[in-house]
Write a protein that holds these residues in place. Structure first.
Motif, PDB file in Angstrom:
ATOM      1  N   ASP A 111       0.828  -1.209   0.000  1.00  0.00           N
ATOM      2  CA  ASP A 111       0.000   0.000   0.000  1.00  0.00           C
ATOM      3  C   ASP A 111       0.859   1.254   0.000  1.00  0.00           C
ATOM      4  OD1 ASP A 111      -2.461  -1.240  -0.150  1.00  0.00           O
ATOM      5  OD2 ASP A 111      -2.798  -1.257   2.014  1.00  0.00           O
ATOM      6  N   GLU A 112       1.954   1.238   0.773  1.00  0.00           N
ATOM      7  CA  GLU A 112       2.852   2.399   0.796  1.00  0.00           C
ATOM      8  C   GLU A 112       3.512   2.605  -0.567  1.00  0.00           C
ATOM      9  OE1 GLU A 112       4.211   2.400   5.500  1.00  0.00           O
ATOM     10  OE2 GLU A 112       5.201   1.049   4.075  1.00  0.00           O
ATOM     11  N   MET A 113       3.887   1.511  -1.225  1.00  0.00           N
ATOM     12  CA  MET A 113       4.482   1.617  -2.558  1.00  0.00           C
ATOM     13  C   MET A 113       3.491   2.225  -3.540  1.00  0.00           C
ATOM     14  SD  MET A 113       6.090  -1.413  -4.939  1.00  0.00           S
ATOM     15  CE  MET A 113       7.677  -1.441  -4.090  1.00  0.00           C
ATOM     16  N   ILE A 114       2.253   1.716  -3.521  1.00  0.00           N
ATOM     17  CA  ILE A 114       1.219   2.204  -4.447  1.00  0.00           C
ATOM     18  C   ILE A 114       0.865   3.663  -4.182  1.00  0.00           C
ATOM     19  CG2 ILE A 114      -1.252   1.942  -4.983  1.00  0.00           C
ATOM     20  CD1 ILE A 114      -0.796  -1.085  -4.966  1.00  0.00           C
ATOM     21  N   SER A 115       0.932   4.084  -2.922  1.00  0.00           N
ATOM     22  CA  SER A 115       0.556   5.462  -2.571  1.00  0.00           C
ATOM     23  C   SER A 115       1.439   6.499  -3.266  1.00  0.00           C
ATOM     24  CB  SER A 115       0.622   5.663  -1.055  1.00  0.00           C
ATOM     25  OG  SER A 115       1.976   5.682  -0.605  1.00  0.00           O
ATOM     26  N   LYS A 116       2.602   6.092  -3.739  1.00  0.00           N
ATOM     27  CA  LYS A 116       3.532   7.014  -4.391  1.00  0.00           C
ATOM     28  C   LYS A 116       3.476   6.910  -5.930  1.00  0.00           C
ATOM     29  CE  LYS A 116       6.763   7.008  -0.498  1.00  0.00           C
ATOM     30  NZ  LYS A 116       5.877   6.301   0.429  1.00  0.00           N
ATOM     31  N   VAL A 117       2.540   6.098  -6.437  1.00  0.00           N
ATOM     32  CA  VAL A 117       2.396   5.920  -7.891  1.00  0.00           C
ATOM     33  C   VAL A 117       1.249   6.793  -8.393  1.00  0.00           C
ATOM     34  CG1 VAL A 117       1.879   4.286  -9.739  1.00  0.00           C
ATOM     35  CG2 VAL A 117       3.307   3.575  -7.807  1.00  0.00           C
ATOM     36  N   ASP A 118       1.526   7.675  -9.340  1.00  0.00           N
ATOM     37  CA  ASP A 118       0.492   8.558  -9.864  1.00  0.00           C
ATOM     38  C   ASP A 118      -0.334   7.869 -10.949  1.00  0.00           C
ATOM     39  OD1 ASP A 118      -0.718  11.243 -10.004  1.00  0.00           O
ATOM     40  OD2 ASP A 118       0.120  11.253 -12.035  1.00  0.00           O
TER      41      ASP A 118
ATOM     42  N   ILE B 295      -3.896   1.965 -11.208  1.00  0.00           N
ATOM     43  CA  ILE B 295      -3.490   2.808 -10.077  1.00  0.00           C
ATOM     44  C   ILE B 295      -3.585   4.257 -10.530  1.00  0.00           C
ATOM     45  CG2 ILE B 295      -1.664   3.380  -8.439  1.00  0.00           C
ATOM     46  CD1 ILE B 295      -0.444   0.592  -9.030  1.00  0.00           C
ATOM     47  N   GLU B 296      -4.369   5.045  -9.806  1.00  0.00           N
ATOM     48  CA  GLU B 296      -4.529   6.455 -10.129  1.00  0.00           C
ATOM     49  C   GLU B 296      -4.321   7.287  -8.878  1.00  0.00           C
ATOM     50  OE1 GLU B 296      -8.344   6.975 -11.919  1.00  0.00           O
ATOM     51  OE2 GLU B 296      -7.913   5.623 -13.606  1.00  0.00           O
ATOM     52  N   LYS B 297      -3.339   8.186  -8.940  1.00  0.00           N
ATOM     53  CA  LYS B 297      -3.033   9.107  -7.837  1.00  0.00           C
ATOM     54  C   LYS B 297      -2.894   8.373  -6.492  1.00  0.00           C
ATOM     55  CE  LYS B 297      -5.188  13.001 -10.179  1.00  0.00           C
ATOM     56  NZ  LYS B 297      -3.902  13.408 -10.742  1.00  0.00           N
ATOM     57  N   GLY B 298      -2.144   7.282  -6.537  1.00  0.00           N
ATOM     58  CA  GLY B 298      -1.792   6.591  -5.300  1.00  0.00           C
ATOM     59  C   GLY B 298      -2.806   5.597  -4.775  1.00  0.00           C
ATOM     60  N   LYS B 299      -3.852   5.316  -5.572  1.00  0.00           N
ATOM     61  CA  LYS B 299      -4.873   4.382  -5.103  1.00  0.00           C
ATOM     62  C   LYS B 299      -5.294   3.427  -6.217  1.00  0.00           C
ATOM     63  CE  LYS B 299      -6.877   7.388  -1.554  1.00  0.00           C
ATOM     64  NZ  LYS B 299      -8.126   8.026  -1.033  1.00  0.00           N
ATOM     65  N   ILE B 300      -5.727   2.224  -5.823  1.00  0.00           N
ATOM     66  CA  ILE B 300      -6.294   1.277  -6.777  1.00  0.00           C
ATOM     67  C   ILE B 300      -7.610   1.839  -7.300  1.00  0.00           C
ATOM     68  CG2 ILE B 300      -7.285  -1.024  -7.071  1.00  0.00           C
ATOM     69  CD1 ILE B 300      -4.274  -1.128  -6.862  1.00  0.00           C
ATOM     70  N   ALA B 301      -7.764   1.866  -8.633  1.00  0.00           N
ATOM     71  CA  ALA B 301      -8.946   2.482  -9.242  1.00  0.00           C
ATOM     72  C   ALA B 301      -9.800   1.474  -9.996  1.00  0.00           C
ATOM     73  CB  ALA B 301      -8.507   3.603 -10.182  1.00  0.00           C
ATOM     74  N   GLY B 302      -9.661   0.186  -9.703  1.00  0.00           N
ATOM     75  CA  GLY B 302     -10.506  -0.818 -10.323  1.00  0.00           C
ATOM     76  C   GLY B 302      -9.753  -1.751 -11.245  1.00  0.00           C
TER      77      GLY B 302
END
Length: 549
Positions: A437-444, A474-481
């Motif tokens: 989750d921390e890794m994904i939070s930094k992915v735009d 992944i969009e702006k640090g979150k899973i988007a579907g």
């Protein structure tokens, strides 16, 4: 022992089309209870001595003998039916000798002192014939003899002691879970392997090993009957060097995927019922998932996916026999030649540290000694992004100016000659604490990929394309579907130099294959690849559903 001719997997029929390919099935059909019989080590030593003495008497300067008993059991089901249950045994001996710098090999299934001695003499005669066309003599790295030693896979429950009905019932229960959760079809299988191998050599080793492997797997398919569209999802299990205990779920061995997904990964224990139910839901969700927009994305790759990419783009290119061109006719070559390595070109970013080993508990490659009597170890392949070593065996070490084998020699049967095979090849996890989750939070703008899918790679292991099982935007640090139709393309250097880091040890898992193919005649081997979830920046993603025109 009573034997019957091996007739193949006659009951698999069309259902087998959805199962993984199964090369290397062989041996004689036996009663499952015969899989529990053992061979007296004292008898194996007498047979080994007969072979070694015969080889030396015939003129060999070095000889080794492998007495192998290879046991396999496969259980196949589809929906509510058991399709096939097969138990096989293959027993024999292979003798390899060196005469004036030339190799010779012969094998036999006549397991008597006279039989193995005859094979040793045949191997010696072949070596003498090979010597006439040998351009350079074989140089064997020195190897100490270990005397009489043994090693066993540290299993808790022998799969062959578990009643066949219990195994079939477990697969059928997994099938039922998938069907209850919306699957239209499911094929499931349980592969169990036991290699009982005795190695002896003129170096003075007598090594008795008992190696176990297991692999539960399935493929679930969901269909949209209105459109005819269908989607599948394979299991998130791994082939493992474990016993039947692998199929006992354990909460501490369960790894939840990132928030916003329903992905679950597994370490040393696997919950096939949970996975089958979730696979059905994933397959249904894939039917309505949005199709990916092609472009550059940051990829967050789950260990169950990344293992295959490691296998193809690092494992194979660092096999020294491929590097030297020995496998050019069939398996291919390698871009990572000795000349390329000498230029000190970065293989990857400084975050890339990849090791080879034959030691990791639970891994497919774990053994005490390889098939030429070398004690196994771990060594660096890539250190801080630089290629520092290859995979090599006794007759290759001198080629690169080294004094010892890496202990990665293997033959898939007593009738096959041993040669260099891939050990476990693993990407080391990050040293700083970092969750998925921390890794994904930094992915735009990125894609999270779990599970191994279809792939393509060239003969030099350089240009490639990989798919997967499930994909999430992944969009702006979150899973988007969930999204669909994803594959990424790169070359090996480009890809590994885009590596931005890995999660920590708590996320580290193994994936593996029973069926890594190489050599002529072709042989298979089992190998694992470990990693934690890892990020790669700016990777080209294509849409696999697009059509030209």
């Amino acid at each position: 022992m009573k034997r019957r001719d091996f007739m193949g997997l006659t009951g698999l029929a069309a259902g087998g089309l959805l199962l993984p390919s199964i090369p290397g099935l062989g041996g004689m059909l036996v009663d499952p209870e015969q899989l529990l019989e053992v061979m007296d080590p004292a008898l194996k030593k007498r047979l080994a001595d007969a072979a070694l003495n015969a080889a030396k008497s015939a003129g060999a300067s070095y000889a080794d003998v492998r007495i192998g008993r290879y046991l396999n059991q496969y259980v196949f089901t589809r929906e509510k039916q058991v399709q096939n249950i097969t138990s096989t045994e293959s027993l024999g001996a292979g003798v390899r000798v060196l005469v004036n710098g030339a190799w010779g090999f012969a094998s036999t299934n006549t397991i008597t002192e006279a039989g193995v001695a005859a094979a040793a003499r045949s191997a010696t005669a072949i070596a003498k014939a090979n010597q006439k066309v040998q351009k350079q003599p074989v140089q064997l790295a020195p190897q100490q003899g270990y005397g009489e030693v043994s090693w066993k896979t540290p299993i808790q429950k022998n799969p062959f002691e578990v009643p066949v009905k219990e195994k079939a019932d477990l697969l059928l229960a997994a099938n039922a879970k998938a069907l209850e959760n919306g699957a239209n079809y499911i094929n499931s299988a349980l592969f169990q392997v036991n290699e009982q191998k005795y190695f002896a050599s003129t170096d003075g080793s007598y090594i008795d090993q008992d190696v176990h492997r297991i692999w539960p797997t399935f493929t679930v398919t969901a269909i949209d009957k209105a459109t005819g569209k269908f989607r599948s999802r394979e299991s998130m299990s791994a082939a493992m060097g474990l016993g039947y205990e692998y199929l006992t779920p354990g909460a501490s061995e369960r790894v939840a995927g990132p928030t916003g997904t329903t992905v679950v990964g597994y370490k040393q224990r696997y919950d096939i019922l949970e996975d089958a139910a979730q696979a059905a839901k994933h397959a249904k969700e894939k039917l309505t998932a949005k199709s990916v927009v092609p472009g550059k994305y940051d990829l967050v790759l789950d260990p169950g996916h990344l293992g295959l990419t490691i296998h193809e783009s690092v494992g194979h290119p660092t096999e020294l026999d491929r590097v030297l061109g020995y496998e050019a006719n069939f398996a291919g070559t390698s871009f990572a030649t000795l000349e390329w390595k000498a230029k000190n070109i970065p293989y990857g970013s400084k975050q890339v540290n990849i090791v080879a080993d034959k030691l990791q508990p639970g891994s497919l490659g774990a053994v005490g000694y390889d098939d030429e009597g070398v004690k196994t170890k771990q060594w660096d392949l890539i250190k801080e992004g630089k290629l520092v070593n290859y995979q090599k065996i006794r007759d290759q070490a001198a080629v690169v100016g080294q004094q010892e084998s890496d202990g990665c020699c293997y033959a898939d049967a007593w009738s096959s000659v041993q040669f260099q095979r891939m050990p476990n090849v693993s990407l080391q996890p990050g040293t700083a604490k970092l969750s998925v989750d921390e890794m994904i939070s930094k992915v735009d703008k990125g894609i999270y990929i779990a599970g191994a899918g279809s792939y393509s790679i060239d003969q030099q292991r350089y240009n490639f394309q990989f798919g997967g099982q499930v994909f999430y935007a992944i969009e702006k640090g979150k899973i988007a579907g969930m999204i669909e139709d994803v594959a990424y393309q790169a070359n090996t250097q480009e890809f590994w130099n885009s590596c931005a880091g890995s999660c920590d040890q708590s996320d580290y898992r193994l994936m593996g294959t029973f069926f890594d193919g190489k050599g002529q005649p072709s042989q298979i081997s089992a190998v694992s690849h470990g990693s934690a979830t890892t990020r790669f920046n700016g990777v080209n993603v294509i849409n696999t559903a697009r059509k030209i025109g």
